[in-house]
Design a protein around this motif. Structure first.
Motif, PDB file in Angstrom:
ATOM      1  N   LEU A  98       0.794  -1.228   0.000  1.00  0.00           N
ATOM      2  CA  LEU A  98       0.000   0.000   0.000  1.00  0.00           C
ATOM      3  C   LEU A  98       0.825   1.276   0.000  1.00  0.00           C
ATOM      4  O   LEU A  98       0.350   2.308  -0.456  1.00  0.00           O
ATOM      5  N   ILE A  99       2.059   1.214   0.485  1.00  0.00           N
ATOM      6  CA  ILE A  99       2.868   2.430   0.411  1.00  0.00           C
ATOM      7  C   ILE A  99       3.238   2.739  -1.040  1.00  0.00           C
ATOM      8  O   ILE A  99       3.526   3.894  -1.374  1.00  0.00           O
ATOM      9  N   VAL A 100       3.193   1.719  -1.895  1.00  0.00           N
ATOM     10  CA  VAL A 100       3.412   1.961  -3.322  1.00  0.00           C
ATOM     11  C   VAL A 100       2.095   2.362  -3.986  1.00  0.00           C
ATOM     12  O   VAL A 100       2.064   3.234  -4.847  1.00  0.00           O
ATOM     13  N   TRP A 101       0.984   1.742  -3.569  1.00  0.00           N
ATOM     14  CA  TRP A 101      -0.324   2.129  -4.109  1.00  0.00           C
ATOM     15  C   TRP A 101      -0.595   3.600  -3.814  1.00  0.00           C
ATOM     16  O   TRP A 101      -0.961   4.361  -4.700  1.00  0.00           O
ATOM     17  N   ALA A 102      -0.455   3.986  -2.544  1.00  0.00           N
ATOM     18  CA  ALA A 102      -0.776   5.366  -2.129  1.00  0.00           C
ATOM     19  C   ALA A 102      -0.073   5.635  -0.804  1.00  0.00           C
ATOM     20  O   ALA A 102      -0.534   5.193   0.251  1.00  0.00           O
ATOM     21  N   PHE A 103       1.036   6.367  -0.859  1.00  0.00           N
ATOM     22  CA  PHE A 103       1.898   6.514   0.303  1.00  0.00           C
ATOM     23  C   PHE A 103       1.233   7.292   1.444  1.00  0.00           C
ATOM     24  O   PHE A 103       1.217   6.846   2.597  1.00  0.00           O
ATOM     25  N   LEU A 104       0.680   8.470   1.150  1.00  0.00           N
ATOM     26  CA  LEU A 104       0.197   9.348   2.218  1.00  0.00           C
ATOM     27  C   LEU A 104      -0.952   8.748   3.025  1.00  0.00           C
ATOM     28  O   LEU A 104      -0.888   8.719   4.265  1.00  0.00           O
ATOM     29  N   PRO A 105      -2.035   8.253   2.384  1.00  0.00           N
ATOM     30  CA  PRO A 105      -3.101   7.659   3.201  1.00  0.00           C
ATOM     31  C   PRO A 105      -2.630   6.430   3.969  1.00  0.00           C
ATOM     32  O   PRO A 105      -3.084   6.186   5.099  1.00  0.00           O
ATOM     33  N   THR A 106      -1.701   5.662   3.386  1.00  0.00           N
ATOM     34  CA  THR A 106      -1.158   4.509   4.100  1.00  0.00           C
ATOM     35  C   THR A 106      -0.356   4.959   5.310  1.00  0.00           C
ATOM     36  O   THR A 106      -0.430   4.354   6.385  1.00  0.00           O
ATOM     37  N   LEU A 107       0.400   6.048   5.152  1.00  0.00           N
ATOM     38  CA  LEU A 107       1.176   6.594   6.265  1.00  0.00           C
ATOM     39  C   LEU A 107       0.257   7.052   7.393  1.00  0.00           C
ATOM     40  O   LEU A 107       0.522   6.783   8.575  1.00  0.00           O
ATOM     41  N   ILE A 108      -0.823   7.733   7.033  1.00  0.00           N
ATOM     42  CA  ILE A 108      -1.761   8.209   8.055  1.00  0.00           C
ATOM     43  C   ILE A 108      -2.363   7.031   8.823  1.00  0.00           C
ATOM     44  O   ILE A 108      -2.424   7.037  10.061  1.00  0.00           O
ATOM     45  N   ALA A 109      -2.810   6.006   8.094  1.00  0.00           N
ATOM     46  CA  ALA A 109      -3.368   4.818   8.744  1.00  0.00           C
ATOM     47  C   ALA A 109      -2.321   4.148   9.625  1.00  0.00           C
ATOM     48  O   ALA A 109      -2.628   3.666  10.721  1.00  0.00           O
ATOM     49  N   GLY A 110      -1.076   4.130   9.154  1.00  0.00           N
ATOM     50  CA  GLY A 110       0.003   3.526   9.927  1.00  0.00           C
ATOM     51  C   GLY A 110       0.284   4.272  11.217  1.00  0.00           C
ATOM     52  O   GLY A 110       0.516   3.657  12.274  1.00  0.00           O
ATOM     53  N   ILE A 111       0.256   5.600  11.168  1.00  0.00           N
ATOM     54  CA  ILE A 111       0.484   6.406  12.371  1.00  0.00           C
ATOM     55  C   ILE A 111      -0.612   6.150  13.403  1.00  0.00           C
ATOM     56  O   ILE A 111      -0.338   5.991  14.599  1.00  0.00           O
ATOM     57  N   VAL A 112      -1.857   6.106  12.932  1.00  0.00           N
ATOM     58  CA  VAL A 112      -2.969   5.812  13.844  1.00  0.00           C
ATOM     59  C   VAL A 112      -2.789   4.438  14.484  1.00  0.00           C
ATOM     60  O   VAL A 112      -2.963   4.263  15.700  1.00  0.00           O
ATOM     61  N   ALA A 113      -2.394   3.452  13.672  1.00  0.00           N
ATOM     62  CA  ALA A 113      -2.188   2.093  14.186  1.00  0.00           C
ATOM     63  C   ALA A 113      -1.065   2.049  15.219  1.00  0.00           C
ATOM     64  O   ALA A 113      -1.197   1.402  16.267  1.00  0.00           O
ATOM     65  N   ILE A 114       0.024   2.755  14.931  1.00  0.00           N
ATOM     66  CA  ILE A 114       1.148   2.778  15.867  1.00  0.00           C
ATOM     67  C   ILE A 114       0.740   3.405  17.193  1.00  0.00           C
ATOM     68  O   ILE A 114       1.113   2.927  18.276  1.00  0.00           O
ATOM     69  N   LEU A 115      -0.042   4.478  17.135  1.00  0.00           N
ATOM     70  CA  LEU A 115      -0.515   5.122  18.365  1.00  0.00           C
ATOM     71  C   LEU A 115      -1.398   4.177  19.175  1.00  0.00           C
ATOM     72  O   LEU A 115      -1.282   4.103  20.410  1.00  0.00           O
ATOM     73  N   ILE A 116      -2.264   3.446  18.483  1.00  0.00           N
ATOM     74  CA  ILE A 116      -3.135   2.496  19.181  1.00  0.00           C
ATOM     75  C   ILE A 116      -2.303   1.404  19.849  1.00  0.00           C
ATOM     76  O   ILE A 116      -2.539   1.034  21.004  1.00  0.00           O
ATOM     77  N   ILE A 117      -1.311   0.896  19.123  1.00  0.00           N
ATOM     78  CA  ILE A 117      -0.446  -0.147  19.690  1.00  0.00           C
ATOM     79  C   ILE A 117       0.341   0.404  20.873  1.00  0.00           C
ATOM     80  O   ILE A 117       0.503  -0.268  21.907  1.00  0.00           O
ATOM     81  N   ALA A 118       0.827   1.637  20.750  1.00  0.00           N
ATOM     82  CA  ALA A 118       1.611   2.240  21.827  1.00  0.00           C
ATOM     83  C   ALA A 118       0.788   2.408  23.099  1.00  0.00           C
ATOM     84  O   ALA A 118       1.284   2.186  24.211  1.00  0.00           O
ATOM     85  N   PHE A 119      -0.479   2.799  22.937  1.00  0.00           N
ATOM     86  CA  PHE A 119      -1.323   3.057  24.100  1.00  0.00           C
ATOM     87  C   PHE A 119      -1.947   1.785  24.671  1.00  0.00           C
ATOM     88  O   PHE A 119      -2.147   1.681  25.885  1.00  0.00           O
ATOM     89  N   THR A 120      -2.284   0.828  23.801  1.00  0.00           N
ATOM     90  CA  THR A 120      -2.975  -0.373  24.274  1.00  0.00           C
ATOM     91  C   THR A 120      -2.073  -1.602  24.367  1.00  0.00           C
ATOM     92  O   THR A 120      -2.379  -2.544  25.076  1.00  0.00           O
ATOM     93  N   ARG A 121      -0.973  -1.586  23.578  1.00  0.00           N
ATOM     94  CA  ARG A 121      -0.045  -2.715  23.443  1.00  0.00           C
ATOM     95  C   ARG A 121      -0.703  -3.925  22.789  1.00  0.00           C
ATOM     96  O   ARG A 121      -0.189  -5.036  22.858  1.00  0.00           O
ATOM     97  N   TYR A 122      -1.825  -3.703  22.118  1.00  0.00           N
ATOM     98  CA  TYR A 122      -2.469  -4.763  21.345  1.00  0.00           C
ATOM     99  C   TYR A 122      -2.081  -4.600  19.872  1.00  0.00           C
ATOM    100  O   TYR A 122      -2.629  -3.745  19.174  1.00  0.00           O
ATOM    101  N   VAL A 123      -1.166  -5.429  19.400  1.00  0.00           N
ATOM    102  CA  VAL A 123      -0.753  -5.364  17.998  1.00  0.00           C
ATOM    103  C   VAL A 123      -1.918  -5.727  17.080  1.00  0.00           C
ATOM    104  O   VAL A 123      -2.111  -5.114  16.022  1.00  0.00           O
ATOM    105  N   SER A 124      -2.698  -6.702  17.478  1.00  0.00           N
ATOM    106  CA  SER A 124      -3.824  -7.139  16.647  1.00  0.00           C
ATOM    107  C   SER A 124      -4.838  -6.009  16.455  1.00  0.00           C
ATOM    108  O   SER A 124      -5.344  -5.804  15.346  1.00  0.00           O
TER     109      SER A 124
END
Length: 204
Positions: A115-141
């Motif tokens: 997806l970073i090749v399909w569309a970098f910016l929206p993938t980056l935004i989704a990735g940042i949100v996911a990283i924040l969720i993992i950081a706060f909850t520690r649930y990778v899934s």
């Protein structure tokens, strides 16, 4: 048409290279699918093999997803469906690898790569949100599922062409289906968190 089919097949075969399984065989002479969560992915590699191999697996899984899409862009002659199909084929290969009895991982890192090749910016935004969720909850899934679910929404909001939006929607459905056991654990409060002891079961 023939070139497109060849590109998709190559992408599937590339995606089927499970670095998690290979590293576990090389380093510990084990089948990682029989240890930890049983998942052939970076999170379980972290638990079973440690940080170094986990980082390597994560980066290599991203690389194969990106390489598959680049193959599709190279061969697709401007047809957006070809790189989308190649990316999905690589993710499918990771999830159901022909080399390893069709039992692989959940495809999140390979999805990131595609997806970073399909569309970098929206993938980056989704990735940042996911990283924040993992950081706060520690649930990778949980972070992985939120990442996947955000993709088709963001692709639509960014006005991407239909092949990419449909591709992102398929990715989201695949991710939710592959994490269905994790959903049950999250609801029941039994999902283990990132950083649990090596060898303990983990859903991601």
């Amino acid at each position: 048409m023939l070139n497109s089919i060849i590109a998709i097949v190559i992408s599937y075969l590339l995606g089927s290279i499970s670095f998690s399984i290979l590293f576990a065989r090389w380093l510990r002479k084990i089948d990682i699918r029989e240890h930890g969560s049983g998942n052939a992915g970076a999170t379980n590699t972290l638990r079973v093999l440690g940080k170094g191999p986990a980082i390597a697996v994560f980066l290599l899984d991203i690389a194969k997803g990106s390489a598959a899409v680049l193959i599709g862009l190279w061969i697709g002659d401007g047809n957006n469906w070809v790189p989308v199909a190649c990316g999905l084929a690589a993710i499918g290969g990771h999830n159901w690898p022909i080399y390893f009895r069709f039992k692989g991982g959940k495809g999140i890192a390979s999805t990131v790569g595609a997806l970073i090749v399909w569309a970098f910016l929206p993938t980056l935004i989704a990735g940042i949100v996911a990283i924040l969720i993992i950081a706060f909850t520690r649930y990778v899934s949980l972070g992985s599922m939120v990442f996947a679910a955000l993709l088709p929404i963001l692709f639509y909001l960014f006005g991407l062409e239909p092949p990419y939006i449909w591709g992102a929607l398929i990715v989201a459905v695949l991710a939710i289906v592959r994490h269905r056991k994790n959903i049950v654990k999250l609801v029941n409060g039994t999902e283990n968190k990132l950083g649990s002891k090596k060898g303990e079961p983990h859903g991601a």
